[in-house]
Structures are given as C-alpha cells and as structure tokens.
Design a protein around this motif. Structure first.
Motif, PDB file in Angstrom:
ATOM      1  N   LEU A 176      -5.759   0.611  -5.143  1.00 33.78           N
ATOM      2  CA  LEU A 176      -4.661   1.335  -4.530  1.00 33.78           C
ATOM      3  C   LEU A 176      -4.153   2.429  -5.587  1.00 33.78           C
ATOM      4  O   LEU A 176      -4.009   3.696  -4.940  1.00 33.78           O
ATOM      5  CB  LEU A 176      -3.309   0.372  -4.348  1.00 33.78           C
ATOM      6  N   SER A 177      -4.371   2.009  -6.870  1.00 34.13           N
ATOM      7  CA  SER A 177      -3.449   3.268  -7.721  1.00 34.13           C
ATOM      8  C   SER A 177      -4.682   4.391  -7.939  1.00 34.13           C
ATOM      9  O   SER A 177      -4.095   5.543  -7.888  1.00 34.13           O
ATOM     10  CB  SER A 177      -3.387   2.673  -9.220  1.00 34.13           C
TER      11      SER A 177
ATOM     12  N   LEU B 223      -4.364   6.488  -4.820  1.00 35.83           N
ATOM     13  CA  LEU B 223      -3.169   7.392  -4.894  1.00 35.83           C
ATOM     14  C   LEU B 223      -3.161   8.568  -5.728  1.00 35.83           C
ATOM     15  O   LEU B 223      -2.884   9.765  -5.429  1.00 35.83           O
ATOM     16  CB  LEU B 223      -1.755   6.735  -5.307  1.00 35.83           C
TER      17      LEU B 223
ATOM     18  N   PHE C 279       6.376   0.799   3.627  1.00 38.55           N
ATOM     19  CA  PHE C 279       6.001   0.695   2.027  1.00 38.55           C
ATOM     20  C   PHE C 279       4.919   1.338   1.606  1.00 38.55           C
ATOM     21  O   PHE C 279       4.833   2.306   0.763  1.00 38.55           O
ATOM     22  CB  PHE C 279       5.794  -0.813   1.779  1.00 38.55           C
TER      23      PHE C 279
ATOM     24  N   GLY D 193       5.305   5.047   2.344  1.00 32.63           N
ATOM     25  CA  GLY D 193       6.240   5.590   1.278  1.00 32.63           C
ATOM     26  C   GLY D 193       5.364   5.882  -0.076  1.00 32.63           C
ATOM     27  O   GLY D 193       5.734   7.056  -0.604  1.00 32.63           O
ATOM     28  N   GLN D 194       4.589   5.056  -0.457  1.00 28.34           N
ATOM     29  CA  GLN D 194       3.714   5.228  -1.614  1.00 28.34           C
ATOM     30  C   GLN D 194       2.776   6.412  -1.398  1.00 28.34           C
ATOM     31  O   GLN D 194       2.755   7.381  -2.496  1.00 28.34           O
ATOM     32  CB  GLN D 194       2.836   4.269  -1.891  1.00 28.34           C
TER      33      GLN D 194
ATOM     34  N   ASP E 169       4.283  -7.028  -5.762  1.00 30.11           N
ATOM     35  CA  ASP E 169       3.426  -6.702  -4.916  1.00 30.11           C
ATOM     36  C   ASP E 169       3.998  -6.129  -3.522  1.00 30.11           C
ATOM     37  O   ASP E 169       3.526  -5.149  -2.880  1.00 30.11           O
ATOM     38  CB  ASP E 169       2.859  -7.961  -4.446  1.00 30.11           C
ATOM     39  N   GLN E 170       5.180  -6.891  -3.081  1.00 31.77           N
ATOM     40  CA  GLN E 170       5.734  -6.480  -1.564  1.00 31.77           C
ATOM     41  C   GLN E 170       7.148  -6.276  -1.543  1.00 31.77           C
ATOM     42  O   GLN E 170       7.835  -7.056  -2.720  1.00 31.77           O
ATOM     43  CB  GLN E 170       5.192  -7.448  -0.791  1.00 31.77           C
ATOM     44  N   PHE E 171       7.615  -5.651  -0.788  1.00 33.06           N
ATOM     45  CA  PHE E 171       9.065  -5.639  -0.577  1.00 33.06           C
ATOM     46  C   PHE E 171       9.425  -6.648   0.581  1.00 33.06           C
ATOM     47  O   PHE E 171       9.027  -6.375   1.621  1.00 33.06           O
ATOM     48  CB  PHE E 171       9.394  -3.959  -0.159  1.00 33.06           C
TER      49      PHE E 171
ATOM     50  N   GLY F  67      12.018  -7.445   2.740  1.00 27.29           N
ATOM     51  CA  GLY F  67      13.313  -7.017   3.241  1.00 27.29           C
ATOM     52  C   GLY F  67      13.294  -6.534   4.498  1.00 27.29           C
ATOM     53  O   GLY F  67      12.326  -6.610   5.199  1.00 27.29           O
TER      54      GLY F  67
ATOM     55  N   ALA G  63      12.402  -0.068   2.255  1.00 28.85           N
ATOM     56  CA  ALA G  63      10.811  -0.013   1.974  1.00 28.85           C
ATOM     57  C   ALA G  63      10.280   1.080   1.689  1.00 28.85           C
ATOM     58  O   ALA G  63       9.548   1.300   0.791  1.00 28.85           O
ATOM     59  CB  ALA G  63      10.362  -0.715   2.719  1.00 28.85           C
TER      60      ALA G  63
ATOM     61  N   THR H 147      11.541   2.496  -1.781  1.00 31.39           N
ATOM     62  CA  THR H 147      10.853   1.668  -2.883  1.00 31.39           C
ATOM     63  C   THR H 147       9.264   2.019  -2.917  1.00 31.39           C
ATOM     64  O   THR H 147       8.830   2.103  -3.978  1.00 31.39           O
ATOM     65  CB  THR H 147      10.959   0.217  -2.654  1.00 31.39           C
ATOM     66  N   GLY H 148       8.890   2.308  -1.747  1.00 36.38           N
ATOM     67  CA  GLY H 148       7.373   2.411  -1.807  1.00 36.38           C
ATOM     68  C   GLY H 148       6.972   3.626  -2.519  1.00 36.38           C
ATOM     69  O   GLY H 148       6.184   3.999  -3.396  1.00 36.38           O
TER      70      GLY H 148
ATOM     71  N   ARG I 120       7.307   3.097  -6.213  1.00 38.97           N
ATOM     72  CA  ARG I 120       5.759   2.214  -6.785  1.00 38.97           C
ATOM     73  C   ARG I 120       4.783   3.199  -6.620  1.00 38.97           C
ATOM     74  O   ARG I 120       3.934   3.122  -7.577  1.00 38.97           O
ATOM     75  CB  ARG I 120       5.782   0.967  -5.529  1.00 38.97           C
ATOM     76  N   GLY I 121       4.550   4.325  -5.633  1.00 35.94           N
ATOM     77  CA  GLY I 121       3.480   4.916  -5.767  1.00 35.94           C
ATOM     78  C   GLY I 121       3.573   5.940  -7.042  1.00 35.94           C
ATOM     79  O   GLY I 121       2.150   6.137  -7.652  1.00 35.94           O
TER      80      GLY I 121
ATOM     81  N   LEU J 206       2.453   3.565  -9.641  1.00 36.98           N
ATOM     82  CA  LEU J 206       1.068   3.357  -9.519  1.00 36.98           C
ATOM     83  C   LEU J 206       0.188   4.518 -10.207  1.00 36.98           C
ATOM     84  O   LEU J 206      -0.984   4.362 -10.639  1.00 36.98           O
ATOM     85  CB  LEU J 206       0.574   2.863  -8.407  1.00 36.98           C
TER      86      LEU J 206
ATOM     87  N   THR K 142      -4.356  -2.027 -12.743  1.00 36.27           N
ATOM     88  CA  THR K 142      -2.897  -2.460 -12.318  1.00 36.27           C
ATOM     89  C   THR K 142      -3.210  -3.943 -11.644  1.00 36.27           C
ATOM     90  O   THR K 142      -4.128  -4.090 -10.676  1.00 36.27           O
ATOM     91  CB  THR K 142      -2.568  -1.340 -11.384  1.00 36.27           C
TER      92      THR K 142
ATOM     93  N   LEU L 249      -1.128  -6.364  -8.626  1.00 37.41           N
ATOM     94  CA  LEU L 249       0.211  -6.688  -8.126  1.00 37.41           C
ATOM     95  C   LEU L 249       0.485  -8.206  -7.852  1.00 37.41           C
ATOM     96  O   LEU L 249      -0.536  -8.767  -7.732  1.00 37.41           O
ATOM     97  CB  LEU L 249      -0.022  -6.002  -6.711  1.00 37.41           C
TER      98      LEU L 249
ATOM     99  N   SER M 109      -6.479  -7.240  -7.971  1.00 38.60           N
ATOM    100  CA  SER M 109      -6.154  -5.767  -8.748  1.00 38.60           C
ATOM    101  C   SER M 109      -5.644  -4.931  -7.588  1.00 38.60           C
ATOM    102  O   SER M 109      -6.097  -4.844  -6.550  1.00 38.60           O
ATOM    103  CB  SER M 109      -7.003  -5.394  -9.640  1.00 38.60           C
ATOM    104  N   ALA M 110      -4.967  -3.929  -8.103  1.00 34.59           N
ATOM    105  CA  ALA M 110      -4.393  -2.762  -7.350  1.00 34.59           C
ATOM    106  C   ALA M 110      -5.287  -1.539  -7.301  1.00 34.59           C
ATOM    107  O   ALA M 110      -5.219  -1.032  -8.191  1.00 34.59           O
ATOM    108  CB  ALA M 110      -2.877  -2.457  -7.382  1.00 34.59           C
TER     109      ALA M 110
END
Lengths: 166, 166
Positions: free
Chosen positions: A46-47, A50, A84, A87-88, B73-75, B77, B83, B86-87, B90-91, B94, B104, B106, B165-166
């Motif tokens: 993921l990182s 991005l 989420f 958003g990233q 790892d996750q939101f 809510g 979300a 926050t994403g 987090r982006g 990362l 990385t 998660l 891993s992310a």
C-alpha cells in the motif's frame, strides 16, 4: 491558467488537464483540452502504491506546468473502509499539489455534475458526454476516471472566484 | 530494530519510537523506549497540513534512524467523513515511510490492544498504563496519541515474523 483535475483512487486515478482564461465565467469557448491519463499504481505494498501515485502526479504537474489542482471534495457512500482507502489516495494527491506549490480546490461531486451537465445527479456517462462537448473532443475519454477528472478541472475553470480552497 | 509507531491524525498525530531485539517474541525486557511526540499540523489548507505531517514524519524517521513503521490498520467507526479524513492522514504517514524505504506493517486496533493489555477491547487509558509498564516509563505519556503510537510500535516488536505488511 492551467488546471489539473484529479479523480483519486489507488487502483485507478484519473487525471485531466485543461487551460482556462483566468476570468472565465462559464464560457466553454475559453477552455482548452490539454491532457488526460489514468495512473494505475502497480499492485503490491500500500505505501509503495501511494508513493507511486504521488510521484507520478508530481511528474505530471511539472511536465504539464499545471498551476492549480481541482479535486472532488467528499466521498458519498456508506462503506467506511472504501472511504478510508479513497481518503489515502486523495491524501497522496493533495500532498503532490502542496509539494509543487499548487493551490487546491475541493468540489462536491454534485457541484461538478451541476456545472458540467446542469444536473447534480447526472450519471458518469452523462458527465463524459458533456466533457466531450465542452472540450470539443473528437473522441470521448475511454475511461470514466479521465472524464471525471476533466469534469472537476472544467468545474474549476468555471469558478474563477473561489471561497473553498483546500 | 528501531520501530516507529504512528497514530495518524490531521489535528494530532502520535509518534512513538522503540528499540526491539530482532528476535523478540513478546519479552518486554527486549523493548526500550526511545522517543515520543505529537505532531500538530498548523491550521489552514488541508494540502499544506498533509505536507507538514508528511515532512515532519520524514524528519523524525531520519533523525531517529527508524527502519520499520507500524500503524493501525483500520478505522472502526460509522462516520464516513471521519474515515475519509483519517485515511488522508494515514496516506501521508505511509508515504513518508515509503519515501524513506521503511517496511510498513498494519495492525488492527484490537490486535494492538490484545498484545499490550491482553484484551482486544481495552480502553485507551488501559493501553497507556500498560505502555508505561512495558517500557518502564517513570511518567506516563501525557497524550493518548503518544501512548497509542507507542502501543502499535510495541505490538510490532512483539511480532517478529510478519505476514501482513502494507
């Protein structure tokens, strides 16, 4: 004024660039198509995806000399996980803009649709059709990510006096 | 192995750094507190706040010689807009990790709580208490963002063999 519109996504990120007269007030003749493409970060970490997205956007901004970015404002959906992830990707796009010193403007999707189609609930296909009309494209963008990105760039061109920058 | 744990947020982003033996298997004596702080991006443009957060994280990673990042790892809510925001943060985190070549990982919040407190539904205050115990801190972190960030770093230290891993 060269505008880069972005439809952010980690799987597929639409980019659309247009030129606009700075005092454009909704006249489609004042808008010129420059470029469109889809960025598809390779699968994997993921990182790193991005980073790929961010660096590719920085490269396009510099290569095309864009000076402002337009991007959709909100995620309208019910899935928190999708919000989420989107958003990233949007974070990576906004970072690319800030890194290059671009002013950024957020537009709610309904506002983009209203500006392009005259209907805040228009379909993506309708948006694509009108994007083709406004920009005098001989061929419609094959990807809806491209037409969405061009649409938000056109929306920015139609909005010379801004209040909601990101 | 120097681990940077991040509790991402645009208003307040917790950072916690610990050292761990590479073959640590859950022995708290093998973990050493290095640093913790809260990054508070100045109010203003969203894109500039993301850039501030990203650049500050890159600076901490380099200054403290962190080699891996751990992040929640996750939101969990119900608020899609939260979300989304926050994403974005987090982006940025990362991206900072990828920029510096850090692997990385998660971790779901429940897994962090289980690793630290032994209860996947522990409160943030319980997590802070146990972070203080594990790291032999004379004073508990004043900010829950700091203890959450240290907790995810400790969770990474307790997990030498990784799959996600992310």
């Amino acid at each position: 004024m060269r505008i880069i519109g972005v439809d952010p996504g980690l799987v597929s990120c639409g980019v659309g660039i247009v030129d606009s007269l700075s005092n454009n007030k909704g006249h489609r003749d004042d808008i010129k198509f420059i470029h469109t493409e889809v960025i598809k970060p390779p699968k994997g970490d993921l990182s790193k995806r991005l980073l790929f997205l961010h660096d590719h956007l920085v490269d396009i901004i510099k290569r095309q000399n864009a000076i402002v970015m337009a991007i959709e404002d909100q995620f309208y959906g019910k899935n928190v996980q999708t919000a989420f992830k989107t958003g990233q990707a949007r974070g990576a796009a906004l970072l690319a803009a800030a890194r290059c010193g671009l002013d950024t403007t957020l537009f709610p999707p309904a506002r983009v649709k209203l500006a392009i189609v005259g209907n805040g609930r228009a379909s993506k296909e309708q948006v694509r059709h009108m994007v083709g009309q406004i920009l005098n494209l001989k061929q419609l963008p094959s990807s809806l990510d491209c037409s969405d990105a061009l649409a938000v760039a056109i929306c920015r061109a139609f909005t010379p006096n801004l209040v909601n920058s990101a």
